[in-house]
Every structure is written in C-alpha cells, then in structure tokens.
Design an enzyme around this catalytic site. Structure first.
Site, PDB file in Angstrom:
ATOM      1  N   GLY A 207       0.808  -1.216   0.000  1.00  0.00           N
ATOM      2  CA  GLY A 207       0.000   0.000   0.000  1.00  0.00           C
ATOM      3  C   GLY A 207       0.836   1.258   0.000  1.00  0.00           C
ATOM      4  O   GLY A 207       1.653   1.461   0.878  1.00  0.00           O
ATOM      5  N   SER A 208       0.646   2.157  -0.971  1.00  0.00           N
ATOM      6  CA  SER A 208       1.556   3.281  -1.097  1.00  0.00           C
ATOM      7  C   SER A 208       1.060   4.249  -2.169  1.00  0.00           C
ATOM      8  O   SER A 208      -0.102   4.223  -2.559  1.00  0.00           O
ATOM      9  CB  SER A 208       2.946   2.772  -1.434  1.00  0.00           C
ATOM     10  OG  SER A 208       2.869   1.749  -2.422  1.00  0.00           O
ATOM     11  N   ARG A 209       1.991   5.094  -2.663  1.00  0.00           N
ATOM     12  CA  ARG A 209       1.620   6.122  -3.639  1.00  0.00           C
ATOM     13  C   ARG A 209       2.830   6.477  -4.510  1.00  0.00           C
ATOM     14  O   ARG A 209       3.971   6.366  -4.059  1.00  0.00           O
ATOM     15  CB  ARG A 209       1.125   7.347  -2.878  1.00  0.00           C
ATOM     16  CG  ARG A 209       0.947   8.613  -3.683  1.00  0.00           C
ATOM     17  CD  ARG A 209       0.346   9.668  -2.806  1.00  0.00           C
ATOM     18  NE  ARG A 209       0.745  11.009  -3.163  1.00  0.00           N
ATOM     19  CZ  ARG A 209       0.445  12.080  -2.461  1.00  0.00           C
ATOM     20  NH1 ARG A 209      -0.238  11.952  -1.340  1.00  0.00           N
ATOM     21  NH2 ARG A 209       0.843  13.269  -2.850  1.00  0.00           N
TER      22      ARG A 209
END
Length: 249
Positions: A207-209
C-alpha cells in the site's frame, strides 16, 4: 490457425495468462506457506485454511503481470497501478532542485503539474518507468508513514525520488512514497542505468503512492478518480493540447 500479427511475446494468438509472482515476493510467499503448513499440522484445518488464504493473498500482492507499453516518444505512461487522487501545480521535489555534485543538472524550481497515484493493497505494486532514458538520480529520504492518500505524504513520508533524462534532454521526475502499511521501498535501478519506457524500476510493499512531475508545458490526459494501469495508461502526451480543466492550484 495463428494470426500473422504477433502479440508482445511473439505469439500468433493473444490469450490471458496467470501473472507470475515477482522474485521479491517469493520468499514472503514461502514463509507464509510454511506457517500455514505448520498451523495445519499442529492446530488443524480451522487454522490452516485461513493461513493458506493469507498465503495466496501475499502471492497476489507480488503479482507481476505482462504489460504492453505504447511505443511513442510523446507518451508519458503511468508508473503505477491505482487511483488518480491528486492533480495539482506544485514545485518539483526540493532535493532535485539543488546541485548534489553528481553531475546531473538540477530541476527548475518553477511549479509543474504533479499527478498522484494511490495504490491500495489490492493493486499491482510493481512500478514502471514513465519514459525511456538514463537514470540521473535516485534519492532515498527516510520519513513518516502517514496515510499515502494525504497531500502531506509527499513531504513527510519515507520516499524515493527518481529522475530520468531522455536523449533529447526531456526529464521526468517521479517519487515512490511509502504509506500507512508500506514499510519498504525496493529499487531495481541505480544512477547511470539506461531503461526503456514501461520497464520495471521497483516496488513498494503493502500500500503506497507514486507522484509524477510532468515536464513544464505538458498537460495531463487523465482525470481525478480514474483508475490507471502501470506501463499502459498514458498520463500525458508531450506537445499535445490540454484535454482537461480544473487542475487544482
């Protein structure tokens, strides 16, 4: 009978296939599978089945599907799967606007369009190069692990800036940002590497960006809330006219 037109793997017929598991995730899958087996043998199927499902989830997280990248030098392709959550004018990362002695030219400080792509735990987490060229800088910055969907994550979270320069001088910066669950950014490249558009350049665990800073004068070709595919979706086309309005200032 096979067609005369070949797909990207040299086959005469295109067909769906199960995505492979990236080598970075196989050890995690093996660990999860070992725990599931021990749990099954010691505590029985009531524990073994949930752990087996967890093992499949771990393998799915590290899936590495084949992607077909547009072969057009004008295209800037998405470096990550996920949801476009922000499109706004901001200055480039400060770390890339100063001379670090590496020989790579710093970026101008003038604001440019930044596109932020949020990756949930259900998205493919292999990141890809938005353009082909030479990797000029890879800058890792330790930081916090706040929700990657927040705007402040670009300045506060653990992150890694990557600057790529094409032969014609066009430069693209993008930033891998760790999120609330993500705890490690794994690079596959280093300064000096020559890479192709759509090539795998790294991953962020759980989970990240990813933020992409478009070259000055380049307008985005995606919308807020749009789901995009790494290595395939065209984020912007250099030298094209604007196609959307309402970019946040």
């Amino acid at each position: 009978m096979p067609s005369d037109i070949l797909d990207n793997q040299g086959r005469g017929e295109a067909s769906w296939q199960w995505p492979s598991v990236h080598a970075e995730g196989r050890k995690f899958g093996a660990i999860a599978g070992g725990i599931a087996l021990i749990g099954w043998l010691i505590l029985g199927p009531w524990v073994g089945w949930p752990l087996a499902v967890l093992t499949l989830c771990v393998l799915a997280f590290f899936r590495d599907p084949v992607r077909v990248t547009p072969q057009d030098d004008r295209c800037i392709v998405a470096p990550a799967d996920g949801l476009v959550t922000l499109i706004q004018k901001v200055p480039p990362p400060r770390e890339l606007t100063i001379d670090d002695g590496s020989g790579a030219l710093p970026l101008p400080v003038d604001p440019v369009t930044r596109i932020s792509i949020f990756m949930s735990v259900f998205d493919v987490h292999i990141n890809r190069a938005p353009i082909g060229g030479t990797v000029q800088r890879v800058i890792y910055i330790p930081g916090k692990f706040v929700n990657a969907d927040l705007d402040k994550a670009s300045e506060e979270n653990e992150r890694q800036h990557i600057l790529i320069e094409r032969g014609d001088g066009t430069r693209i910066c993008f930033t891998q940002i760790a999120g609330l669950v993500a705890r490690r950014i794994v690079p596959f490249i280093k300064p000096g590497d020559i890479i192709a558009a759509g090539q795998r350049i790294g991953l962020i665990r759980f989970g990240s960006r990813v933020d992409v800073y478009l070259p000055a004068g380049t307008e985005p070709r995606v919308l807020m809330g749009q789901r995009i595919v790494a290595g395939e979706t065209v984020l912007a086309e250099m030298g094209s006219a604007p196609v959307i309005e309402g970019i946040a200032q």
